[in-house]
Design a protein around this motif. Structure first.
Motif, mmCIF file in Angstrom:
data_model
loop_
_atom_site.group_PDB
_atom_site.id
_atom_site.type_symbol
_atom_site.label_atom_id
_atom_site.label_comp_id
_atom_site.label_asym_id
_atom_site.label_seq_id
_atom_site.Cartn_x
_atom_site.Cartn_y
_atom_site.Cartn_z
ATOM 1 N N SER A 115 0.929 -1.327 -0.027
ATOM 2 C CA SER A 115 0.053 0.100 0.141
ATOM 3 C C SER A 115 0.810 1.158 -0.043
ATOM 4 C CB SER A 115 -0.974 0.050 1.235
ATOM 5 O OG SER A 115 -0.174 -0.171 2.377
ATOM 6 N N THR A 116 0.152 2.223 -0.469
ATOM 7 C CA THR A 116 1.107 3.529 -0.371
ATOM 8 C C THR A 116 0.180 4.891 -0.519
ATOM 9 O OG1 THR A 116 2.998 4.658 -1.066
ATOM 10 C CG2 THR A 116 1.655 4.041 -2.801
ATOM 11 N N TYR A 117 0.725 5.968 -0.211
ATOM 12 C CA TYR A 117 0.095 7.277 -0.375
ATOM 13 C C TYR A 117 -0.782 7.497 -1.816
ATOM 14 C CZ TYR A 117 -0.994 11.946 -0.865
ATOM 15 O OH TYR A 117 -1.685 13.371 -0.916
ATOM 16 N N ARG A 135 -4.983 3.036 9.378
ATOM 17 C CA ARG A 135 -4.384 2.267 8.676
ATOM 18 C C ARG A 135 -2.837 2.173 8.776
ATOM 19 N NH1 ARG A 135 -4.944 1.062 2.779
ATOM 20 N NH2 ARG A 135 -5.347 3.238 2.547
ATOM 21 N N ASN A 137 0.281 1.763 6.290
ATOM 22 C CA ASN A 137 0.882 1.698 5.072
ATOM 23 C C ASN A 137 2.464 1.420 4.976
ATOM 24 O OD1 ASN A 137 -1.451 2.604 3.792
ATOM 25 N ND2 ASN A 137 -0.857 4.671 3.503
ATOM 26 N N GLN A 138 3.053 0.768 4.089
ATOM 27 C CA GLN A 138 4.257 0.381 3.781
ATOM 28 C C GLN A 138 5.170 1.355 2.937
ATOM 29 O OE1 GLN A 138 4.567 -3.452 1.938
ATOM 30 N NE2 GLN A 138 5.155 -4.404 3.808
ATOM 31 N N TRP A 139 6.257 1.354 3.409
ATOM 32 C CA TRP A 139 7.375 2.504 2.837
ATOM 33 C C TRP A 139 8.439 1.999 2.629
ATOM 34 C CZ3 TRP A 139 6.512 6.006 -0.475
ATOM 35 C CH2 TRP A 139 7.654 6.856 -0.851
ATOM 36 N N PRO A 301 -3.684 7.523 7.606
ATOM 37 C CA PRO A 301 -3.042 6.343 7.751
ATOM 38 C C PRO A 301 -1.777 6.704 8.387
ATOM 39 C CG PRO A 301 -3.960 6.362 5.644
ATOM 40 C CD PRO A 301 -4.111 7.487 6.184
ATOM 41 N N ASN A 303 2.549 5.375 8.494
ATOM 42 C CA ASN A 303 3.329 4.662 7.433
ATOM 43 C C ASN A 303 4.433 4.229 8.154
ATOM 44 O OD1 ASN A 303 3.792 4.297 4.553
ATOM 45 N ND2 ASN A 303 5.113 6.172 4.545
ATOM 46 N N TRP A 313 3.985 10.025 6.995
ATOM 47 C CA TRP A 313 2.880 9.908 6.009
ATOM 48 C C TRP A 313 2.545 10.673 5.020
ATOM 49 C CZ3 TRP A 313 -2.148 11.474 5.097
ATOM 50 C CH2 TRP A 313 -2.869 10.899 4.217
#
Ligand code: MG
Length: 313
Positions: A115-117, A135, A137-139, A301, A303, A313
Protein backbone atom coordinates in the motif's frame (compact mmCIF):
# COMPACT_ATOMS: atom_id res chain seq x y z
CA UNK A 1 -10.83 22.28 16.14
CA UNK A 2 -14.62 22.13 16.53
CA UNK A 3 -14.29 22.15 20.31
CA UNK A 4 -11.67 24.94 20.24
CA UNK A 5 -14.16 26.98 18.21
CA UNK A 6 -17.22 26.28 20.34
CA UNK A 7 -15.52 26.29 23.77
CA UNK A 8 -13.07 29.14 23.27
CA UNK A 9 -13.43 31.26 20.14
CA UNK A 10 -17.14 31.63 19.47
CA UNK A 11 -17.99 33.00 22.98
CA UNK A 12 -15.50 35.82 22.28
CA UNK A 13 -17.38 36.81 19.13
CA UNK A 14 -20.77 37.42 20.69
CA UNK A 15 -21.56 41.13 20.61
CA UNK A 16 -18.62 42.03 18.34
CA UNK A 17 -19.01 44.07 15.17
CA UNK A 18 -18.84 41.51 12.33
CA UNK A 19 -17.56 44.21 9.95
CA UNK A 20 -14.25 44.60 11.84
CA UNK A 21 -12.66 41.57 10.17
CA UNK A 22 -9.02 42.60 10.57
CA UNK A 23 -9.46 43.59 14.22
CA UNK A 24 -11.16 40.28 15.01
CA UNK A 25 -8.35 38.33 13.31
CA UNK A 26 -5.71 40.23 15.32
CA UNK A 27 -7.77 39.82 18.50
CA UNK A 28 -7.97 36.05 18.09
CA UNK A 29 -4.36 35.66 16.90
CA UNK A 30 -2.63 37.94 19.39
CA UNK A 31 -5.08 37.00 22.13
CA UNK A 32 -3.81 33.41 22.07
CA UNK A 33 -0.53 33.66 23.97
CA UNK A 34 0.59 30.24 22.65
CA UNK A 35 -0.20 31.19 19.11
CA UNK A 36 -0.13 29.41 15.76
CA UNK A 37 -0.44 25.67 15.29
CA UNK A 38 -2.95 23.92 13.01
CA UNK A 39 -5.89 23.94 15.45
CA UNK A 40 -5.72 27.61 16.43
CA UNK A 41 -4.99 28.89 12.94
CA UNK A 42 -7.66 26.75 11.25
CA UNK A 43 -10.23 27.99 13.77
CA UNK A 44 -9.26 31.64 13.20
CA UNK A 45 -9.35 31.03 9.44
CA UNK A 46 -12.88 29.63 9.74
CA UNK A 47 -14.03 32.78 11.55
CA UNK A 48 -12.20 35.04 9.09
CA UNK A 49 -13.72 33.27 6.08
CA UNK A 50 -17.22 33.50 7.60
CA UNK A 51 -16.82 37.24 8.30
CA UNK A 52 -15.74 37.94 4.72
CA UNK A 53 -18.77 35.97 3.52
CA UNK A 54 -21.07 38.02 5.77
CA UNK A 55 -19.53 41.32 4.63
CA UNK A 56 -19.83 40.48 0.92
CA UNK A 57 -23.40 39.27 1.38
CA UNK A 58 -24.29 42.48 3.22
CA UNK A 59 -23.14 44.34 0.10
CA UNK A 60 -24.90 41.87 -2.21
CA UNK A 61 -21.61 41.21 -4.00
CA UNK A 62 -19.43 38.21 -4.76
CA UNK A 63 -16.50 38.33 -2.33
CA UNK A 64 -13.87 38.52 -5.07
CA UNK A 65 -15.28 41.92 -6.09
CA UNK A 66 -14.30 43.26 -2.64
CA UNK A 67 -10.78 41.88 -2.99
CA UNK A 68 -9.86 43.72 -6.18
CA UNK A 69 -12.15 41.97 -8.68
CA UNK A 70 -11.32 39.00 -10.85
CA UNK A 71 -7.88 38.92 -12.42
CA UNK A 72 -8.45 35.93 -14.70
CA UNK A 73 -11.42 34.25 -16.41
CA UNK A 74 -11.12 30.97 -14.57
CA UNK A 75 -8.83 28.99 -12.30
CA UNK A 76 -6.97 26.01 -13.72
CA UNK A 77 -7.51 22.99 -11.50
CA UNK A 78 -5.90 19.57 -11.24
CA UNK A 79 -7.51 16.25 -10.43
CA UNK A 80 -6.13 13.17 -8.67
CA UNK A 81 -5.46 10.17 -10.89
CA UNK A 82 -4.39 7.06 -9.05
CA UNK A 83 -4.28 3.31 -9.50
CA UNK A 84 -2.83 0.23 -7.91
CA UNK A 85 -0.35 -0.09 -10.80
CA UNK A 86 0.85 1.83 -13.86
CA UNK A 87 -1.90 0.55 -16.17
CA UNK A 88 -4.69 1.48 -13.77
CA UNK A 89 -3.11 4.90 -13.17
CA UNK A 90 -2.92 5.50 -16.95
CA UNK A 91 -6.59 4.52 -17.19
CA UNK A 92 -7.58 6.93 -14.39
CA UNK A 93 -5.42 9.67 -15.93
CA UNK A 94 -7.19 9.22 -19.29
CA UNK A 95 -10.59 9.71 -17.68
CA UNK A 96 -9.48 13.10 -16.26
CA UNK A 97 -8.16 14.16 -19.68
CA UNK A 98 -11.48 13.11 -21.20
CA UNK A 99 -13.34 15.28 -18.64
CA UNK A 100 -11.41 18.32 -19.83
CA UNK A 101 -8.70 18.63 -17.16
CA UNK A 102 -5.54 20.38 -18.37
CA UNK A 103 -3.54 19.18 -15.35
CA UNK A 104 -3.56 15.89 -13.44
CA UNK A 105 -1.70 14.65 -10.37
CA UNK A 106 -0.58 11.03 -10.69
CA UNK A 107 0.07 8.63 -7.80
CA UNK A 108 0.43 4.89 -8.25
CA UNK A 109 0.84 1.73 -6.25
CA UNK A 110 4.51 0.73 -6.11
CA UNK A 111 5.72 -2.78 -7.01
CA UNK A 112 6.90 -4.54 -3.85
CA UNK A 113 4.81 -2.41 -1.45
CA UNK A 114 1.35 -3.55 -0.36
CA UNK A 115 0.00 0.00 0.00
CA UNK A 116 1.11 3.59 -0.36
CA UNK A 117 0.02 7.22 -0.33
CA UNK A 118 -2.61 8.65 -2.65
CA UNK A 119 -4.34 5.53 -3.96
CA UNK A 120 -8.15 5.31 -3.87
CA UNK A 121 -9.89 2.13 -2.76
CA UNK A 122 -12.77 0.19 -4.32
CA UNK A 123 -13.46 2.61 -7.14
CA UNK A 124 -14.48 5.50 -4.83
CA UNK A 125 -12.89 8.94 -4.90
CA UNK A 126 -9.62 9.16 -2.97
CA UNK A 127 -10.20 9.83 0.74
CA UNK A 128 -7.32 8.86 3.02
CA UNK A 129 -9.05 9.15 6.42
CA UNK A 130 -10.70 6.03 7.84
CA UNK A 131 -12.90 5.31 10.84
CA UNK A 132 -11.87 3.39 13.96
CA UNK A 133 -8.08 3.33 13.83
CA UNK A 134 -5.26 4.47 11.55
CA UNK A 135 -4.44 2.10 8.72
CA UNK A 136 -0.77 1.16 8.41
CA UNK A 137 0.92 1.76 5.06
CA UNK A 138 4.27 0.35 3.97
CA UNK A 139 7.14 2.46 2.78
CA UNK A 140 10.44 1.93 1.00
CA UNK A 141 12.26 4.93 -0.47
CA UNK A 142 14.33 2.58 -2.65
CA UNK A 143 11.25 1.02 -4.26
CA UNK A 144 9.64 4.45 -4.69
CA UNK A 145 12.64 6.15 -6.31
CA UNK A 146 13.10 3.27 -8.75
CA UNK A 147 9.45 3.36 -9.78
CA UNK A 148 8.29 6.99 -10.07
CA UNK A 149 10.44 8.03 -13.09
CA UNK A 150 9.07 4.99 -14.99
CA UNK A 151 5.52 6.08 -14.21
CA UNK A 152 6.07 9.60 -15.54
CA UNK A 153 7.95 8.38 -18.62
CA UNK A 154 4.86 6.34 -19.46
CA UNK A 155 2.40 9.18 -18.76
CA UNK A 156 4.33 11.69 -20.89
CA UNK A 157 4.60 9.20 -23.76
CA UNK A 158 0.92 8.27 -23.51
CA UNK A 159 -0.60 11.77 -23.15
CA UNK A 160 1.81 14.02 -25.07
CA UNK A 161 3.64 17.23 -24.24
CA UNK A 162 0.77 19.58 -23.38
CA UNK A 163 -0.96 18.01 -20.39
CA UNK A 164 0.42 19.25 -17.04
CA UNK A 165 1.81 16.43 -14.88
CA UNK A 166 1.94 16.78 -11.08
CA UNK A 167 3.18 14.49 -8.35
CA UNK A 168 3.11 14.56 -4.53
CA UNK A 169 6.00 13.00 -2.59
CA UNK A 170 4.18 13.76 0.68
CA UNK A 171 7.23 14.84 2.70
CA UNK A 172 8.83 11.37 2.60
CA UNK A 173 12.26 12.04 1.12
CA UNK A 174 15.47 13.37 2.53
CA UNK A 175 16.77 16.47 0.70
CA UNK A 176 19.34 14.50 -1.31
CA UNK A 177 16.78 11.85 -2.27
CA UNK A 178 14.40 14.63 -3.37
CA UNK A 179 17.20 16.15 -5.48
CA UNK A 180 17.71 12.78 -7.19
CA UNK A 181 13.99 12.37 -7.89
CA UNK A 182 13.64 15.91 -9.25
CA UNK A 183 16.63 15.35 -11.53
CA UNK A 184 15.34 12.03 -12.82
CA UNK A 185 11.90 13.57 -13.52
CA UNK A 186 13.34 16.49 -15.52
CA UNK A 187 12.85 14.85 -18.98
CA UNK A 188 9.07 14.65 -18.29
CA UNK A 189 8.68 18.37 -17.46
CA UNK A 190 6.47 18.20 -14.39
CA UNK A 191 4.27 21.20 -13.53
CA UNK A 192 5.44 20.57 -9.96
CA UNK A 193 6.84 18.10 -7.50
CA UNK A 194 4.90 18.65 -4.28
CA UNK A 195 6.17 18.35 -0.70
CA UNK A 196 9.41 16.57 -1.58
CA UNK A 197 10.82 16.68 1.95
CA UNK A 198 9.74 17.48 5.50
CA UNK A 199 8.32 21.02 5.36
CA UNK A 200 9.94 22.07 8.64
CA UNK A 201 13.35 21.64 6.96
CA UNK A 202 13.12 24.90 5.05
CA UNK A 203 16.84 25.14 4.44
CA UNK A 204 16.73 21.71 2.77
CA UNK A 205 15.00 23.24 -0.25
CA UNK A 206 18.24 25.05 -1.04
CA UNK A 207 19.96 21.71 -1.50
CA UNK A 208 17.12 20.28 -3.61
CA UNK A 209 17.12 23.44 -5.74
CA UNK A 210 20.81 23.11 -6.45
CA UNK A 211 20.25 19.66 -7.93
CA UNK A 212 17.13 19.97 -10.06
CA UNK A 213 15.12 22.25 -12.33
CA UNK A 214 11.86 20.39 -11.57
CA UNK A 215 9.52 23.03 -10.05
CA UNK A 216 8.80 22.57 -6.33
CA UNK A 217 5.57 23.15 -4.39
CA UNK A 218 5.10 23.17 -0.63
CA UNK A 219 2.81 24.64 2.00
CA UNK A 220 -0.22 22.49 2.85
CA UNK A 221 1.10 21.79 6.35
CA UNK A 222 2.04 25.41 7.03
CA UNK A 223 -0.25 27.41 9.28
CA UNK A 224 0.81 31.01 8.77
CA UNK A 225 2.66 33.15 6.25
CA UNK A 226 5.54 33.27 8.75
CA UNK A 227 6.21 29.58 8.03
CA UNK A 228 7.09 30.41 4.41
CA UNK A 229 9.32 33.43 4.92
CA UNK A 230 12.68 31.79 4.19
CA UNK A 231 11.35 29.82 1.21
CA UNK A 232 10.04 32.97 -0.45
CA UNK A 233 12.94 35.25 0.47
CA UNK A 234 15.52 32.84 -0.93
CA UNK A 235 13.34 31.80 -3.92
CA UNK A 236 13.68 28.16 -2.92
CA UNK A 237 10.27 27.05 -4.23
CA UNK A 238 8.01 27.76 -7.20
CA UNK A 239 4.46 27.38 -5.88
CA UNK A 240 2.89 28.14 -2.49
CA UNK A 241 0.24 30.75 -1.62
CA UNK A 242 -2.98 31.99 -2.72
CA UNK A 243 -1.84 35.05 -4.65
CA UNK A 244 -2.76 36.98 -7.77
CA UNK A 245 -0.24 35.11 -9.92
CA UNK A 246 -0.85 31.70 -8.38
CA UNK A 247 -0.43 28.58 -10.50
CA UNK A 248 -3.18 26.04 -10.04
CA UNK A 249 -5.93 24.87 -7.67
CA UNK A 250 -6.32 21.34 -6.34
CA UNK A 251 -9.82 19.99 -7.07
CA UNK A 252 -11.17 16.88 -5.36
CA UNK A 253 -14.92 16.85 -6.16
CA UNK A 254 -17.09 16.21 -3.09
CA UNK A 255 -19.62 13.49 -2.39
CA UNK A 256 -23.27 14.23 -3.37
CA UNK A 257 -24.10 14.48 0.39
CA UNK A 258 -21.41 17.15 0.87
CA UNK A 259 -22.61 19.05 -2.18
CA UNK A 260 -26.14 19.11 -0.75
CA UNK A 261 -24.96 20.34 2.69
CA UNK A 262 -22.87 23.09 1.07
CA UNK A 263 -24.95 24.66 -1.75
CA UNK A 264 -22.50 26.45 -4.05
CA UNK A 265 -22.23 28.69 -7.07
CA UNK A 266 -18.86 27.50 -8.38
CA UNK A 267 -18.62 25.54 -11.60
CA UNK A 268 -16.12 23.41 -13.55
CA UNK A 269 -15.66 23.53 -17.30
CA UNK A 270 -12.78 22.51 -19.59
CA UNK A 271 -10.26 22.15 -16.78
CA UNK A 272 -11.02 25.52 -15.19
CA UNK A 273 -13.23 26.59 -12.29
CA UNK A 274 -15.13 29.81 -11.69
CA UNK A 275 -16.48 30.90 -8.27
CA UNK A 276 -19.80 32.12 -9.75
CA UNK A 277 -21.48 35.45 -9.02
CA UNK A 278 -23.52 34.66 -5.90
CA UNK A 279 -23.13 37.23 -3.08
CA UNK A 280 -20.48 36.32 -0.51
CA UNK A 281 -18.14 33.37 -0.90
CA UNK A 282 -20.59 31.60 -3.17
CA UNK A 283 -20.59 28.59 -0.82
CA UNK A 284 -23.27 28.26 1.84
CA UNK A 285 -24.19 25.72 4.50
CA UNK A 286 -27.53 24.03 5.08
CA UNK A 287 -27.28 23.72 8.88
CA UNK A 288 -30.42 21.60 9.28
CA UNK A 289 -29.15 19.10 6.73
CA UNK A 290 -25.62 19.20 8.20
CA UNK A 291 -27.05 18.17 11.59
CA UNK A 292 -28.09 14.86 10.02
CA UNK A 293 -24.40 13.99 9.49
CA UNK A 294 -22.79 14.17 12.96
CA UNK A 295 -19.02 14.13 13.34
CA UNK A 296 -17.47 10.69 12.98
CA UNK A 297 -14.00 10.01 14.29
CA UNK A 298 -11.57 9.14 11.49
CA UNK A 299 -7.82 8.77 11.14
CA UNK A 300 -5.30 9.30 8.40
CA UNK A 301 -3.06 6.27 7.84
CA UNK A 302 0.37 5.93 9.39
CA UNK A 303 3.39 4.73 7.51
CA UNK A 304 6.15 2.23 8.38
CA UNK A 305 9.28 1.26 6.51
CA UNK A 306 9.69 -2.39 5.54
CA UNK A 307 11.69 -3.02 8.75
CA UNK A 308 8.89 -1.53 10.88
CA UNK A 309 10.39 1.91 11.57
CA UNK A 310 7.82 4.74 11.67
CA UNK A 311 8.08 7.10 8.70
CA UNK A 312 6.28 10.30 7.63
CA UNK A 313 2.86 9.68 6.11
MG1 MG B 1 -0.37 17.29 -0.95
Amino acid sequence: MASYLSDHVLPLLIGRDARRIEDIWQYLYKGAYWRRGPVTMSAIAAVDTALWDIKAKSMNSPLYQLLGGSSRDGVMVYGHASGSDVEKTVEAFASFVKSGYKAVRAQSGIPGLSSTYGIGRGGVAYEPAEKDSPRENQWSTEHYLRFVPQLFARLRKEFGPEIHLLHDAHHRLTPIEAGRLGKELEPYHLFWLEDPTAAELQESFRLIRQHTTTPLAVGEVFNTIFDCQQLIQEQLIDYILSVHNFGIQEYMPHTPETDRVFPHAYSFKDGFMHPGDAPGLGVDIDEALAAKYPYQRAYLPINRKLDGTMHSW
